[in-house]
Design a protein around this motif. Sequence first.
Motif, PDB file in Angstrom:
ATOM      1  N   MET A  17      36.792 -24.972  -7.344  1.00  0.00           N
ATOM      2  CA  MET A  17      37.420 -24.253  -8.380  1.00  0.00           C
ATOM      3  C   MET A  17      38.149 -23.115  -7.609  1.00  0.00           C
ATOM      4  N   THR A  18      39.169 -22.420  -7.906  1.00  0.00           N
ATOM      5  CA  THR A  18      39.783 -21.348  -7.543  1.00  0.00           C
ATOM      6  C   THR A  18      39.667 -20.373  -8.576  1.00  0.00           C
ATOM      7  N   ILE A  19      38.910 -19.287  -7.906  1.00  0.00           N
ATOM      8  CA  ILE A  19      38.577 -18.104  -8.764  1.00  0.00           C
ATOM      9  C   ILE A  19      39.546 -17.437  -9.325  1.00  0.00           C
ATOM     10  N   ASP A  20      39.682 -17.296 -10.979  1.00  0.00           N
ATOM     11  CA  ASP A  20      41.092 -16.402 -11.327  1.00  0.00           C
ATOM     12  C   ASP A  20      40.259 -15.177 -11.869  1.00  0.00           C
ATOM     13  N   GLY A  21      41.063 -14.209 -11.906  1.00  0.00           N
ATOM     14  CA  GLY A  21      40.937 -12.763 -12.153  1.00  0.00           C
ATOM     15  C   GLY A  21      40.697 -12.759 -13.566  1.00  0.00           C
ATOM     16  N   GLY A  22      41.573 -13.273 -14.180  1.00  0.00           N
ATOM     17  CA  GLY A  22      41.496 -13.284 -15.853  1.00  0.00           C
ATOM     18  C   GLY A  22      40.135 -13.730 -16.110  1.00  0.00           C
ATOM     19  N   ARG A  23      39.796 -14.867 -15.547  1.00  0.00           N
ATOM     20  CA  ARG A  23      38.415 -15.358 -16.090  1.00  0.00           C
ATOM     21  C   ARG A  23      37.359 -14.527 -15.792  1.00  0.00           C
ATOM     22  N   LEU A  24      37.615 -14.062 -14.635  1.00  0.00           N
ATOM     23  CA  LEU A  24      36.324 -12.914 -14.436  1.00  0.00           C
ATOM     24  C   LEU A  24      36.095 -11.889 -15.165  1.00  0.00           C
ATOM     25  N   PHE A  26      37.245 -11.780 -18.433  1.00  0.00           N
ATOM     26  CA  PHE A  26      37.084 -12.327 -19.756  1.00  0.00           C
ATOM     27  C   PHE A  26      35.183 -12.676 -19.582  1.00  0.00           C
ATOM     28  N   PHE A  27      34.630 -13.297 -18.509  1.00  0.00           N
ATOM     29  CA  PHE A  27      33.340 -13.397 -18.575  1.00  0.00           C
ATOM     30  C   PHE A  27      32.816 -11.929 -18.366  1.00  0.00           C
ATOM     31  N   ALA A  28      33.267 -10.928 -17.782  1.00  0.00           N
ATOM     32  CA  ALA A  28      32.350  -9.734 -17.684  1.00  0.00           C
ATOM     33  C   ALA A  28      32.334  -9.004 -19.143  1.00  0.00           C
ATOM     34  N   LYS A  29      33.399  -9.211 -19.797  1.00  0.00           N
ATOM     35  CA  LYS A  29      33.533  -8.845 -21.261  1.00  0.00           C
ATOM     36  C   LYS A  29      32.352  -9.743 -22.089  1.00  0.00           C
ATOM     37  N   ALA A  30      32.433 -10.904 -21.972  1.00  0.00           N
ATOM     38  CA  ALA A  30      31.444 -11.795 -22.827  1.00  0.00           C
ATOM     39  C   ALA A  30      30.008 -11.486 -22.264  1.00  0.00           C
ATOM     40  N   ILE A  31      29.844 -11.268 -21.223  1.00  0.00           N
ATOM     41  CA  ILE A  31      28.309 -10.885 -21.074  1.00  0.00           C
ATOM     42  C   ILE A  31      27.834  -9.320 -21.165  1.00  0.00           C
TER      43      ILE A  31
END
Length: 155
Positions: A17-24, A26-31
């Motif tokens: 998996m190539t880590i995507d900044g947008g997913r990071l 989103f994840f930070a917001k979700a947690i």
Amino acid sequence: MGVDKSGVGKALTPVRMTIDGGRLRFFAKAIGETNPIYTDVEAARQAGHPDLPVPPSFLFGIEMETPEPFGWFRDFGVELRHVLHGEESFTYHSVAHAGDTLVAAPRIADIYDRKGSALSFIVKETEITREDGSPVADLRNIIVVRNMSDSETDQ
């Protein structure tokens, strides 16, 4: 009867998996992460990171990138409705960042029974590395399986 212990040592399908900044973000917001280094590239750079750093528990999600992330349970004769998350732990070796391509290599480290085989415990260990093989983290996940008696499965 517990989970078949012949699966101990079995390597599961690796995930890349190539880590995507947008997913990071989103994840930070979700947690509920409020530290701006996880959502703002400039804040991350001011803190000494080349890009957004990967939040610690994000790495467990890499294995969800496969078409059937829980398909390996079938190989063990385990029905998902009998599965419970038991425990997880992380050992970090380096920080991953947005743009890094990571490889998750899971394997079954142990399977053991408790409560007269009413419960089986599957220990899955996952090594996370960069493409060049440099270590990022080691993950350990314990999954609890409620084993059904023949009379219970007939209901």
